[in-house]
Structure formats: structure tokens, C-alpha cells
Design an enzyme around this catalytic site. Sequence first.
Site, PDB file in Angstrom:
ATOM      1  N   CYS A   2      53.827  53.609  27.986  1.00  0.00           N
ATOM      2  CA  CYS A   2      54.417  54.316  26.856  1.00  0.00           C
ATOM      3  C   CYS A   2      55.422  53.409  26.155  1.00  0.00           C
ATOM      4  O   CYS A   2      55.909  52.448  26.726  1.00  0.00           O
ATOM      5  CB  CYS A   2      55.133  55.567  27.337  1.00  0.00           C
ATOM      6  SG  CYS A   2      54.080  56.645  28.312  1.00  0.00           S
ATOM      7  N   ARG A  27      50.031  49.041  20.778  1.00  0.00           N
ATOM      8  CA  ARG A  27      49.815  49.121  22.218  1.00  0.00           C
ATOM      9  C   ARG A  27      48.874  50.251  22.599  1.00  0.00           C
ATOM     10  O   ARG A  27      48.434  50.346  23.736  1.00  0.00           O
ATOM     11  CB  ARG A  27      51.161  49.368  22.930  1.00  0.00           C
ATOM     12  CG  ARG A  27      52.238  48.439  22.517  1.00  0.00           C
ATOM     13  CD  ARG A  27      53.610  48.954  22.846  1.00  0.00           C
ATOM     14  NE  ARG A  27      53.997  48.710  24.205  1.00  0.00           N
ATOM     15  CZ  ARG A  27      54.088  49.626  25.142  1.00  0.00           C
ATOM     16  NH1 ARG A  27      53.818  50.871  24.874  1.00  0.00           N
ATOM     17  NH2 ARG A  27      54.456  49.312  26.349  1.00  0.00           N
ATOM     18  N   TRP A  78      51.302  57.206  26.282  1.00  0.00           N
ATOM     19  CA  TRP A  78      49.955  56.852  26.754  1.00  0.00           C
ATOM     20  C   TRP A  78      49.787  57.692  28.001  1.00  0.00           C
ATOM     21  O   TRP A  78      50.377  57.411  29.043  1.00  0.00           O
ATOM     22  CB  TRP A  78      49.895  55.348  27.041  1.00  0.00           C
ATOM     23  CG  TRP A  78      48.683  54.905  27.789  1.00  0.00           C
ATOM     24  CD1 TRP A  78      48.571  54.770  29.138  1.00  0.00           C
ATOM     25  CD2 TRP A  78      47.425  54.523  27.243  1.00  0.00           C
ATOM     26  NE1 TRP A  78      47.319  54.323  29.448  1.00  0.00           N
ATOM     27  CE2 TRP A  78      46.590  54.167  28.324  1.00  0.00           C
ATOM     28  CE3 TRP A  78      46.910  54.441  25.940  1.00  0.00           C
ATOM     29  CZ2 TRP A  78      45.276  53.742  28.140  1.00  0.00           C
ATOM     30  CZ3 TRP A  78      45.611  54.011  25.774  1.00  0.00           C
ATOM     31  CH2 TRP A  78      44.814  53.669  26.849  1.00  0.00           C
ATOM     32  N   ASN A 104      59.052  55.809  30.300  1.00  0.00           N
ATOM     33  CA  ASN A 104      57.863  54.980  30.457  1.00  0.00           C
ATOM     34  C   ASN A 104      57.763  54.634  31.931  1.00  0.00           C
ATOM     35  O   ASN A 104      58.722  54.111  32.505  1.00  0.00           O
ATOM     36  CB  ASN A 104      57.999  53.697  29.626  1.00  0.00           C
ATOM     37  CG  ASN A 104      56.880  52.712  29.928  1.00  0.00           C
ATOM     38  OD1 ASN A 104      55.768  53.122  30.277  1.00  0.00           O
ATOM     39  ND2 ASN A 104      57.169  51.432  29.795  1.00  0.00           N
ATOM     40  N   GLY A 105      56.600  54.908  32.546  1.00  0.00           N
ATOM     41  CA  GLY A 105      56.419  54.590  33.960  1.00  0.00           C
ATOM     42  C   GLY A 105      55.790  55.769  34.676  1.00  0.00           C
ATOM     43  O   GLY A 105      55.209  56.654  34.039  1.00  0.00           O
ATOM     44  N   GLU A 483      31.375  38.931  37.541  1.00  0.00           N
ATOM     45  CA  GLU A 483      32.495  39.217  36.638  1.00  0.00           C
ATOM     46  C   GLU A 483      33.087  37.912  36.093  1.00  0.00           C
ATOM     47  O   GLU A 483      33.444  37.825  34.913  1.00  0.00           O
ATOM     48  CB  GLU A 483      33.555  40.055  37.377  1.00  0.00           C
ATOM     49  CG  GLU A 483      34.826  40.339  36.608  1.00  0.00           C
ATOM     50  CD  GLU A 483      34.621  41.092  35.296  1.00  0.00           C
ATOM     51  OE1 GLU A 483      33.518  41.561  35.007  1.00  0.00           O
ATOM     52  OE2 GLU A 483      35.614  41.178  34.529  1.00  0.00           O
ATOM     53  N   LYS A 487      33.325  36.961  32.127  1.00  0.00           N
ATOM     54  CA  LYS A 487      34.579  36.577  31.449  1.00  0.00           C
ATOM     55  C   LYS A 487      34.379  35.256  30.717  1.00  0.00           C
ATOM     56  O   LYS A 487      34.783  35.118  29.563  1.00  0.00           O
ATOM     57  CB  LYS A 487      35.730  36.401  32.460  1.00  0.00           C
ATOM     58  CG  LYS A 487      36.329  37.649  33.047  1.00  0.00           C
ATOM     59  CD  LYS A 487      37.130  38.496  32.108  1.00  0.00           C
ATOM     60  CE  LYS A 487      36.306  39.506  31.394  1.00  0.00           C
ATOM     61  NZ  LYS A 487      35.970  40.721  32.045  1.00  0.00           N
ATOM     62  N   GLU A 490      31.961  35.638  27.574  1.00  0.00           N
ATOM     63  CA  GLU A 490      32.358  36.464  26.426  1.00  0.00           C
ATOM     64  C   GLU A 490      33.513  35.866  25.623  1.00  0.00           C
ATOM     65  O   GLU A 490      33.595  36.108  24.416  1.00  0.00           O
ATOM     66  CB  GLU A 490      32.648  37.918  26.830  1.00  0.00           C
ATOM     67  CG  GLU A 490      33.945  38.179  27.543  1.00  0.00           C
ATOM     68  CD  GLU A 490      34.148  39.656  27.855  1.00  0.00           C
ATOM     69  OE1 GLU A 490      33.855  40.517  27.009  1.00  0.00           O
ATOM     70  OE2 GLU A 490      34.621  39.954  28.965  1.00  0.00           O
ATOM     71  N   HIS A 506      15.650  29.432  44.286  1.00  0.00           N
ATOM     72  CA  HIS A 506      14.402  30.086  43.893  1.00  0.00           C
ATOM     73  C   HIS A 506      14.140  29.937  42.395  1.00  0.00           C
ATOM     74  O   HIS A 506      13.408  30.727  41.804  1.00  0.00           O
ATOM     75  CB  HIS A 506      14.424  31.558  44.299  1.00  0.00           C
ATOM     76  CG  HIS A 506      14.457  31.747  45.787  1.00  0.00           C
ATOM     77  ND1 HIS A 506      13.395  31.458  46.606  1.00  0.00           N
ATOM     78  CD2 HIS A 506      15.465  32.131  46.610  1.00  0.00           C
ATOM     79  CE1 HIS A 506      13.724  31.694  47.875  1.00  0.00           C
ATOM     80  NE2 HIS A 506      14.999  32.103  47.897  1.00  0.00           N
ATOM     81  N   LYS A 605      36.015  46.248  21.550  1.00  0.00           N
ATOM     82  CA  LYS A 605      36.694  46.712  22.761  1.00  0.00           C
ATOM     83  C   LYS A 605      35.991  47.959  23.311  1.00  0.00           C
ATOM     84  O   LYS A 605      35.821  48.107  24.506  1.00  0.00           O
ATOM     85  CB  LYS A 605      38.169  47.010  22.456  1.00  0.00           C
ATOM     86  CG  LYS A 605      38.979  47.474  23.666  1.00  0.00           C
ATOM     87  CD  LYS A 605      39.092  46.377  24.709  1.00  0.00           C
ATOM     88  CE  LYS A 605      39.772  46.836  25.980  1.00  0.00           C
ATOM     89  NZ  LYS A 605      39.484  45.918  27.102  1.00  0.00           N
TER      90      LYS A 605
HETATM   91  O1  M6R Z   1      35.384  50.844  28.316  1.00  0.00           O
HETATM   92  P1  M6R Z   1      34.344  50.502  29.324  1.00  0.00           P
HETATM   93  O2  M6R Z   1      34.887  50.095  30.637  1.00  0.00           O
HETATM   94  O3  M6R Z   1      33.299  51.568  29.487  1.00  0.00           O
HETATM   95  O4  M6R Z   1      33.616  49.232  28.723  1.00  0.00           O
HETATM   96  C1  M6R Z   1      32.482  48.709  29.342  1.00  0.00           C
HETATM   97  C2  M6R Z   1      32.165  47.348  28.783  1.00  0.00           C
HETATM   98  O5  M6R Z   1      31.882  47.414  27.422  1.00  0.00           O
HETATM   99  C3  M6R Z   1      33.318  46.363  29.021  1.00  0.00           C
HETATM  100  O6  M6R Z   1      33.652  46.269  30.369  1.00  0.00           O
HETATM  101  C4  M6R Z   1      32.931  44.955  28.526  1.00  0.00           C
HETATM  102  O7  M6R Z   1      31.922  44.431  29.339  1.00  0.00           O
HETATM  103  C5  M6R Z   1      34.160  44.050  28.506  1.00  0.00           C
HETATM  104  N1  M6R Z   1      34.230  43.365  27.260  1.00  0.00           N
HETATM  105  C6  M6R Z   1      34.148  43.023  29.569  1.00  0.00           C
HETATM  106  O8  M6R Z   1      35.263  42.203  29.524  1.00  0.00           O
END
Ligand code: M6R
Length: 610
Positions: A2, A27, A78, A104-105, A483, A487, A490, A506, A605
Site C-alpha cells: 500500500c 505501484r 493494495w 502498509n504491511g 523458469e 526469464k 523474455e 537425445h 504484464k
Molecule cells: O498473471 P499470471 O501469473 O497468470 O501470468 C502468467 C504469465 O503470463 C506470466 O507468468 C508470464 O509468463 C511472465 N511474463 C513471466 O515472467
Amino acid sequence: MCGIIGYTGGRPAAPLLLAGLQKLEYRGYDSAGIALLAPEGIRLVKNAGHEGVMALELLAGKIGALPEASAGIGHTRWATHGRPTDINAHPHLDASGEFAIAHNGIIENYVSLRARLRAEGYVFRSETDSEVVAHLLALHYSGDLAEALRGALAEIEGSFALIVMSSRHPGQLAAARRNAPLIVGVGAEGEFFIASDIPAVLKETRDIYVLEDGEMVVATRGGVCFTDFAGNSRPKTVTRVTWDAAAAEKAGYDHFMLKEIDEQPQALRDTLSGRVAKSGAIDLGIAADFFADVDRVAFVGCGTAYHACLIGRELLEQWARFPAETAIASEFRYRQPLVDERTLVVAVSQSGETADTLAALREAKKEGARVLAVTNVVGSTVAREADEVLFTWAGPEIAVASTKAYTTQLEIMALLSMFLAARAGRLATERSAALLKELRSLPAKIEDILARKEQLRGLAAGLSDSSSAFFIGRGLDWAVALEGALKLKEISYIHAEAYAAGELKHGTLALVTKETPVIAVATQRALYEKTLSNVEEVKAREGRVLAVTRAENKELAAAADEVFFLPPVSDDLAPIITVVPLQLIAYYAAVRRGNHVDKPRNLAKTVTTE
Ligand code: M6R
């Protein structure tokens, strides 16, 4: 999480508070409110957003009706505890309306405090954890606001940045912090701002006092006085902020992604808070019969959330010996999944708005399954449509690349798996206690990794000119490798693929040359020798190996070209810390390539389209 702001001085407070809150909009928030110390008492306006109109826009339309006042507090919420509604919005008042608070917290012990205060006749209006503080102030008040705040602080557990005021003390604000940021801005003569974030005050002042954990401040037009929670004076000096407004939003960081990586220790502490009872039992806040007769579990999600699902399934299988599967949400929804009323579907989504995850959730419900959401956003569609919800309390995640949402999702996966394993009689009390102890220690281990950023920046430099990279690992390490590769691709736009290490030979090994970096993740003791063999296969093709592993894995360190050692960690909980160096390598590679780190090309996002 928050945003909070307070003002005392000679000018009308409401427009200053509103302007400060508007500076915190970036934020993310769902509700907003302002309380003013007017001569006739505290006056309050607050609301959630409604029908697509942002909460601050609605609030702006209301402040004209407020009386003039030269002190007040404001808040952007939030939601964590309680839905985003008008009543749950801050500030909160005590029953008499004489004390107002903005927080906030997370107040970890709010359930027991609320029960006690209710028993003493205090009436609660909201569903929030924060409201207890307003009542505690009233309870502890005997003529001195700072003393009342100290009394309240002595009772509350958890994290907080708090600003409080009372109609009995015109022009006075008191504030305190523990594990949540708080600053005091020095305005024009006799004018002070208190805020959670520097952007909230930057238009008015660049002269800032920064409070440390365990410190309090009392501000009046006459000056500010800093103390610890026991009332001992704390000397402080003013810092002159030189950041521009954009840098200030990121608390001085170049990118939200790095800020969010650094926030992971606190996000993990917050997500764990209040979820372990004094007895040591896990308390998910979900009625036990919700899990009755469940005979299988399906984890669904997209992208990073899907990768968290992979870990969830492994832990659940290992600890509870429960049949479990994972599915990419966009596949699950179209494949006529075998789910019925005895299936628990765990839908994981940071945003809670991802179209495919939502569709998978609806499909599962249509088949009669029970749906448990794991999400970071209270009030999101996934949270609302699921039968039960476990929130990650990571705070708003702004960078497109998910970091703190992932590690907190893993923490929830561990808690859920432990809970189900204990329920099935398959997790001994001692083992559960050891796992919880280790969960509590992980933030410090991540801090240890974060302190070695320069090494990771160097490692990233070594691969940032590559066009392609591979990540390998086995078991839980493979899930983390997936993962790590996501990262890297992307945000750096380097082609990156993750493989179960045994799969390399393989097919993919044909692509390995001395130009190819291979990031080998090796934390799983039972699989170490096997992964080591796979690294030897890569080395035999002159591939460049960067190992992320345990300090005792000397043979791997010798075989690899470069190595990053992790702090000691158990095999099962290793993913929560192992991903952090991979996040930082991706980050520094992207920065070095001059990419738009927080908003990578072609990505959003929140993906609300199929
Ligand atoms: O909001 P969500 O967790 O459902 O989003 C899922 C994916 O779109 C999200 O994790 C995406 O892969 C990210 N950009 C990864 O860093």
C-alpha cells in the site's frame, strides 16, 4: 504494497494528500482514502474503484466536500486482508472516530487481537487486519498520541509502516515502521510530510529523513521528533534526494525488475506471515472439509505460474504421495481433462486475470472440481471465481518478467503440500517443523545471493553476446531451469531452452558447440552424479558451462567453466533460492544488451486474450 502519506503544515491538506497519492498510482492499487484533522473532528472519504473508474479519480471528486484542514493522512490500498471495497479502504477509524490510521504491511496477529478487542466491546467495521490498530490506539490512549502508538506497537506482530492521528491532537501526526519503508519529507517552513515512498513527496520537497526499522516519528508544525519504540531519542540527518521522478518511483533502481528481485526476502516473509499457528500447524485459513475426499490434484497456470505448478506437483507427490498433475492452462482447457468432484484444481496466477487460467478454472468448475486459486491480486477474477484462495503477499509486481510472484508462489506450493501431507498423515511433526524453520531462513539466504550481484553481473556479461543458451537440470532443478530459460528469453531476447539434463543427448546435444552457454542447475543431491555426467557430455563438445550448485559439489565446479555457489539449502526447498541467480543473470544480460527490461517487446504484464 500500500501507499501512505501524511501532511501537517499551513496549507490545505486534502489537495496535497491527493497529489501525493496520485504519485503512488504506478505501484498499483485498488482503493484510496483521505482522513483530515478538521476543527470539528476527523473527516473521512474513501472508496474502492468502481465500474472501471479508478479509486483515486472517484476520491478526487469527493475532496471538495471536505472541510478545510491543515493536517491529514491518505492511503492507496493494495488489498491483502479483505476484499477491495469502500469499507475496507483506509484510513480506518476507531469506534469513537477520534483516531485514524493508515497502514502498509501485514498485522500477523490480527485474528487474536480482533477477538480480544471484540470481547472488550470494540466494534469492527472492516475485514482488514489494519483496523485493529485504530482500536488499539483508543485502548492505549491516556493523553499522549505517541504513547498510545507505542502501546499499540507493543501488541502487534508483523510488518508495518503506520501513520496515525487523533482529533485530540490537532496538527499532530505520529508514525512508525517495521519491515516497511517510511520517510519524512521536510516541506516549507513548519510543514512536514510522512510517506511510504519518496515519489509521494518529491513535488514538494527533496529533503528527506529515512526511518529505520524500530523507529517512530512525531510531526507537528513545530518540528519532528524521532525515537525508538521505547521512546529513546534517535538523532537523524536530512538526506537530499537527487533522483528524478522516474527514478524515485523505482526507489532509485534503474528497473522495477531489479527492485522486485530485491524485494523477494520481504515478500517471502509476508507470504508466510500468519500462516503458521503457534502449535506449529499450518493454517491456510481454509475450512478442513474443503479438502475432504480429494483424491487427485491438478495444478494449472501459464508461463512462470506454470513453472511454479511444476514445483507444486513435485512437492505434493514427494511429501503427501498424492497423485498430482500439472497442465499449461491453455492446453488443459481444450483437452477435456479428467477432473471430477474429487479433484482439487489449483489455479496459479500472479495477476488473477490471465484468460487461459481463468478458462481452465471455469472448465474445472463445470466438471464439478474444487478450485483453489493462488494469486497475488485480491479481488481479481481468478480470486473471485475460485472456491478458495491462497494469496501470495508479494505486493504489486510491475515488471513484465515475474520474479517475486514466482518465489512466493513456490512458498505457497510448499505450504499447501505440507498441509496436505500432514493431513494425510504422511509428514511427521519433526519434519514439518524442520521445513518451516527452513522456510523462515530462506529470506536471509536470498539476501546472501543478492549481496553477490556483481559476480552475477560478470557471469551475465559472459553470455550476453550469445545467440542461444541452454539450461539443464534434473527433478526440481529442471523445473527451475525452465523458469531460468523463460526469464532469459523474455527480457534478453537470447534464444534459451531448458531441458531435463538426461534429454540433452537425445537430440539437443547436436546444437552444443563452444559458442553455446549451458547453464547447469544442480542442487538435488540424489541426482548430482547424473547431472555431472551430463555436464561432462557438454564439455566433451566444448560447450561453455555455468554451474549453479552447492559449495560441496567440487567435481562439478571443476568441470564447469564458471560456477555460482548457493547458500546451504535442503533439496526440496532449493528452488525458492536457486531461481534468484538465474533471475539476476537474465536481468544483467538484458541490461547489457540495452533492452527495455521492464516492458520487453511483444509482451504484456497481464494476458487477457487467449
Ligand atoms: O498473471 P499470471 O501469473 O497468470 O501470468 C502468467 C504469465 O503470463 C506470466 O507468468 C508470464 O509468463 C511472465 N511474463 C513471466 O515472467
